[in-house]
Design an enzyme around this catalytic site. Structure first.
Site, PDB file in Angstrom:
ATOM      1  N   GLU A   1      44.632 -35.075  32.210  1.00 55.12           N
ATOM      2  CA  GLU A   1      45.531 -34.897  31.069  1.00 55.12           C
ATOM      3  C   GLU A   1      45.033 -33.702  30.280  1.00 55.12           C
ATOM      4  OE1 GLU A   1      47.411 -37.214  27.181  1.00 55.12           O
ATOM      5  OE2 GLU A   1      45.437 -37.806  27.956  1.00 55.12           O
TER       6      GLU A   1
ATOM      7  N   GLU B   1      40.204 -31.751  26.255  1.00 53.73           N
ATOM      8  CA  GLU B   1      40.509 -31.474  24.851  1.00 53.73           C
ATOM      9  C   GLU B   1      39.446 -30.516  24.321  1.00 53.73           C
ATOM     10  OE1 GLU B   1      42.005 -30.987  21.427  1.00 53.73           O
ATOM     11  OE2 GLU B   1      43.049 -32.481  22.653  1.00 53.73           O
TER      12      GLU B   1
ATOM     13  N   ASP C   1      51.453 -28.673  22.060  1.00 54.33           N
ATOM     14  CA  ASP C   1      51.884 -27.824  20.944  1.00 54.33           C
ATOM     15  C   ASP C   1      53.108 -27.026  21.397  1.00 54.33           C
ATOM     16  OD1 ASP C   1      52.167 -25.852  18.923  1.00 54.33           O
ATOM     17  OD2 ASP C   1      50.028 -25.926  18.503  1.00 54.33           O
TER      18      ASP C   1
ATOM     19  N   LYS D   1      57.566 -20.160  17.995  1.00 53.14           N
ATOM     20  CA  LYS D   1      57.918 -18.750  17.846  1.00 53.14           C
ATOM     21  C   LYS D   1      57.913 -18.051  19.205  1.00 53.14           C
ATOM     22  CE  LYS D   1      56.130 -18.313  13.131  1.00 53.14           C
ATOM     23  NZ  LYS D   1      55.190 -17.587  12.233  1.00 53.14           N
TER      24      LYS D   1
ATOM     25  N   THR E   1      50.872 -42.191  23.872  1.00 54.16           N
ATOM     26  CA  THR E   1      49.836 -41.439  23.182  1.00 54.16           C
ATOM     27  C   THR E   1      49.883 -41.803  21.697  1.00 54.16           C
ATOM     28  OG1 THR E   1      51.166 -39.528  22.502  1.00 54.16           O
ATOM     29  CG2 THR E   1      50.340 -39.542  24.780  1.00 54.16           C
ATOM     30  N   GLU E   2      48.914 -41.304  20.939  1.00 50.88           N
ATOM     31  CA  GLU E   2      48.918 -41.555  19.496  1.00 50.88           C
ATOM     32  C   GLU E   2      50.172 -40.962  18.856  1.00 50.88           C
ATOM     33  OE1 GLU E   2      46.545 -39.611  20.942  1.00 50.88           O
ATOM     34  OE2 GLU E   2      44.845 -40.989  21.166  1.00 50.88           O
ATOM     35  N   TYR E   3      50.529 -39.749  19.268  1.00 50.32           N
ATOM     36  CA  TYR E   3      51.708 -39.096  18.716  1.00 50.32           C
ATOM     37  C   TYR E   3      52.980 -39.865  19.084  1.00 50.32           C
ATOM     38  CZ  TYR E   3      49.208 -34.862  17.291  1.00 50.32           C
ATOM     39  OH  TYR E   3      48.383 -33.971  16.671  1.00 50.32           O
ATOM     40  N   GLU E   4      53.025 -40.341  20.318  1.00 50.54           N
ATOM     41  CA  GLU E   4      54.217 -41.059  20.772  1.00 50.54           C
ATOM     42  C   GLU E   4      54.442 -42.326  19.966  1.00 50.54           C
ATOM     43  OE1 GLU E   4      56.087 -42.726  24.995  1.00 50.54           O
ATOM     44  OE2 GLU E   4      54.133 -41.732  24.943  1.00 50.54           O
TER      45      GLU E   4
END
Length: 215
Positions: free
Chosen positions: A44, A69, A118, A122, A191-194
């Protein structure tokens, strides 16, 4: 999301060389020795605090997982999960994805996961997106023939961009979910974000993209 700096994290990570590879380049072509078995290797990229990679490790003990990470203060949470829950098929790397070919020989990895990367919205930052063609080339190199990328995000713009990028690169889009949590997909590890985004009603997008055979 701003992460709290943990000055003790680096020292903590260094205390567990059997979990956090101190010199991953030395393990190139030798990851099965590090794990002590010949199980498939899934990585991952951008593992965050490790909820996904540790969850996958517990759900699939016959697969070796590596979470990558770059930030010590974030990845140390993954280490704590692995140590506390005694998960022996999950390891960690504190490095940047651009160096993956320094750590894995061609064909050494069976699958790559990209979760809530991320979006770099832009246009001038396009080359930083993990689904940009230069990163796809890196992933293709370390993956076995016809290897796969499994990608999840809550960002519709990044998802649309990634589908286009995968297709332009010549990959096969095996499956696409436009609203994962309202689908019949089974075995999803969040995931934590999910967990955070889905609880607020955000739609979660997912796809499985496969590189074409080089043979």
């Amino acid at each position: 999301m701003r992460q709290r700096f943990k000055p003790w994290a680096k020292e903590k990570l260094n205390e567990y060389p059997e979990v956090v590879a101190p010199n991953p380049a030395d393990l190139k072509g030798k990851w099965h020795d590090y794990f002590g078995n010949d199980h498939p290797i899934h990585i991952e990229v951008g593992t965050g605090k490790g909820s996904f990679v540790t969850g996958m490790g517990k759900a699939h003990p016959d697969i070796n997982y590596i979470g990558m990470e770059i930030y010590d203060s974030i990845i140390v949470s993954g280490l704590e999960k692995i140590v506390t829950e005694e998960i022996d098929n999950v390891k960690l790397i504190r490095e940047n994805a651009q160096k993956l070919t320094d750590f894995f020989k061609p064909g050494e990895v069976d699958r790559v996961y990209l979760n809530f990367s991320d979006p770099w919205p832009k246009n001038k930052h396009e080359k930083r997106r993990l689904t940009y063609e230069s990163f796809l080339s890196i992933f293709e190199t370390i993956l076995k023939d016809e290897g796969e990328i499994h990608f999840k995000t809550d960002n519709q713009g990044l998802f649309e961009y990634s589908l286009h990028s995968f297709s332009k690169y010549g990959m096969i889009l095996k499956q696409v979910w436009l609203d994962l949590h309202k689908s019949d997909y089974e075995g999803n590890i969040m995931t934590e974000y999910e967990e955070k985004f889905s609880s607020k009603g955000f739609r979660i997008y997912r796809t499985e993209a496969q590189f074409r055979s080089k043979k």
